[in-house]
Design a protein around this motif. Structure first.
Motif, PDB file in Angstrom:
ATOM      1  N   SER A  54      79.972  17.531   7.294  1.00  0.00           N
ATOM      2  CA  SER A  54      78.941  17.374   6.263  1.00  0.00           C
ATOM      3  C   SER A  54      79.423  16.416   5.187  1.00  0.00           C
ATOM      4  CB  SER A  54      78.637  18.737   5.633  1.00  0.00           C
ATOM      5  OG  SER A  54      77.827  18.582   4.496  1.00  0.00           O
ATOM      6  N   VAL A  60      82.713  21.650  14.629  1.00  0.00           N
ATOM      7  CA  VAL A  60      83.151  20.272  14.373  1.00  0.00           C
ATOM      8  C   VAL A  60      84.432  19.990  15.147  1.00  0.00           C
ATOM      9  CG1 VAL A  60      84.386  20.911  12.251  1.00  0.00           C
ATOM     10  CG2 VAL A  60      83.681  18.533  12.594  1.00  0.00           C
ATOM     11  N   GLU A 120      86.728  13.271  15.203  1.00  0.00           N
ATOM     12  CA  GLU A 120      86.160  12.110  15.908  1.00  0.00           C
ATOM     13  C   GLU A 120      87.075  11.583  16.997  1.00  0.00           C
ATOM     14  OE1 GLU A 120      83.259  10.068  12.577  1.00  0.00           O
ATOM     15  OE2 GLU A 120      85.305   9.315  12.813  1.00  0.00           O
ATOM     16  N   ARG A 144      86.863  13.826  20.296  1.00  0.00           N
ATOM     17  CA  ARG A 144      85.582  14.151  20.933  1.00  0.00           C
ATOM     18  C   ARG A 144      85.523  13.623  22.356  1.00  0.00           C
ATOM     19  NH1 ARG A 144      82.024  12.832  15.557  1.00  0.00           N
ATOM     20  NH2 ARG A 144      82.946  14.528  14.348  1.00  0.00           N
ATOM     21  N   SER A 203      70.915  23.104  15.968  1.00  0.00           N
ATOM     22  CA  SER A 203      71.507  21.778  15.967  1.00  0.00           C
ATOM     23  C   SER A 203      70.399  20.754  15.769  1.00  0.00           C
ATOM     24  CB  SER A 203      72.234  21.519  17.289  1.00  0.00           C
ATOM     25  OG  SER A 203      72.901  20.276  17.258  1.00  0.00           O
ATOM     26  N   ARG A 204      70.612  19.838  14.858  1.00  0.00           N
ATOM     27  CA  ARG A 204      69.612  18.793  14.630  1.00  0.00           C
ATOM     28  C   ARG A 204      69.399  17.982  15.902  1.00  0.00           C
ATOM     29  NH1 ARG A 204      72.323  18.833   9.894  1.00  0.00           N
ATOM     30  NH2 ARG A 204      73.691  17.069  10.274  1.00  0.00           N
ATOM     31  N   SER A 215      69.004  14.933  16.257  1.00  0.00           N
ATOM     32  CA  SER A 215      69.751  13.671  16.215  1.00  0.00           C
ATOM     33  C   SER A 215      71.190  13.825  16.707  1.00  0.00           C
ATOM     34  CB  SER A 215      69.749  13.105  14.786  1.00  0.00           C
ATOM     35  OG  SER A 215      70.409  13.992  13.901  1.00  0.00           O
ATOM     36  N   ARG A 216      71.686  15.040  16.769  1.00  0.00           N
ATOM     37  CA  ARG A 216      73.054  15.285  17.263  1.00  0.00           C
ATOM     38  C   ARG A 216      73.003  15.437  18.792  1.00  0.00           C
ATOM     39  NH1 ARG A 216      75.934  19.851  15.117  1.00  0.00           N
ATOM     40  NH2 ARG A 216      77.784  18.616  15.571  1.00  0.00           N
ATOM     41  N   GLU A 217      72.725  14.329  19.439  1.00  0.00           N
ATOM     42  CA  GLU A 217      72.481  14.341  20.881  1.00  0.00           C
ATOM     43  C   GLU A 217      73.654  14.885  21.682  1.00  0.00           C
ATOM     44  OE1 GLU A 217      71.101  10.488  22.043  1.00  0.00           O
ATOM     45  OE2 GLU A 217      69.435  10.545  20.624  1.00  0.00           O
ATOM     46  N   ALA A 238      76.018  16.932  20.722  1.00  0.00           N
ATOM     47  CA  ALA A 238      76.144  18.367  20.467  1.00  0.00           C
ATOM     48  C   ALA A 238      75.089  19.139  21.247  1.00  0.00           C
ATOM     49  CB  ALA A 238      76.019  18.658  18.974  1.00  0.00           C
ATOM     50  N   ASN A 239      73.869  18.631  21.270  1.00  0.00           N
ATOM     51  CA  ASN A 239      72.809  19.323  22.003  1.00  0.00           C
ATOM     52  C   ASN A 239      73.090  19.349  23.505  1.00  0.00           C
ATOM     53  OD1 ASN A 239      70.449  20.224  20.179  1.00  0.00           O
ATOM     54  ND2 ASN A 239      71.074  18.256  19.343  1.00  0.00           N
TER      55      ASN A 239
END
Length: 142
Positions: free
Chosen positions: A25, A80, A83, A86, A114-115, A117-119, A121-122
């Motif tokens: 965040s 989280v 980076e 990942r 999950s938003r 836009s967080r492809e 993560a989804n």
């Protein structure tokens, strides 16, 4: 590589929060050592970390559980992964460990949000067995 349920504050944990919270965040300030201790002391809240073979914490996840009249429920929050780490299974390892623990302590369901836009993560959550629900999410306050 390992996933650990954390119960005590350590200097590497404080450093991990300082590194990972800004990646989670842009508006959140990493918690202090005392705030982390208070966080870990809560009933029904569990922190899982993912560490490399050198012991460096590269990811974390919070599992929050609560009992309501229809049974014990669990929510996964604040997932989280650093980076640089990942795409190597850290997220899946964290989610799977949290789900296993939630079931061990009697949670009937495990939810998360999950938003869109967080492809990545989804995709991860679907690979781990989560199914999108037809629901509305509401928030009161800021």
């Amino acid at each position: 590589m390992s996933v650990t349920r954390i119960t005590d504050v350590s200097e590497p944990l404080v450093a991990a929060f300082a590194n990972l919270v800004p990646q989670l965040s842009s508006s959140a300030t990493p918690p202090t050592r005392d705030e982390i201790a208070d966080f870990l002391a809560q009933d029904g809240v569990y922190l899982f970390t993912y560490s490399n073979d050198d012991g460096a914490i590269l990811g974390m996840l919070t599992l929050a559980t609560f009992v309501i009249p229809t049974g014990k429920r669990a929510w996964i929050e604040d997932v989280v992964v650093d980076e640089a780490a990942r795409g190597h299974g850290a997220g899946a390892a964290l989610v799977e460990a949290a789900c296993e623990y939630a079931h061990e302590i009697g949670a009937k369901t495990i939810d998360l949000t999950s938003r869109p836009s967080r492809e990545a993560a989804n995709r991860l959550y679907r690979r781990c067995g989560f199914v999108a629900r037809e629901t509305n999410v509401y928030r009161y306050g800021g």
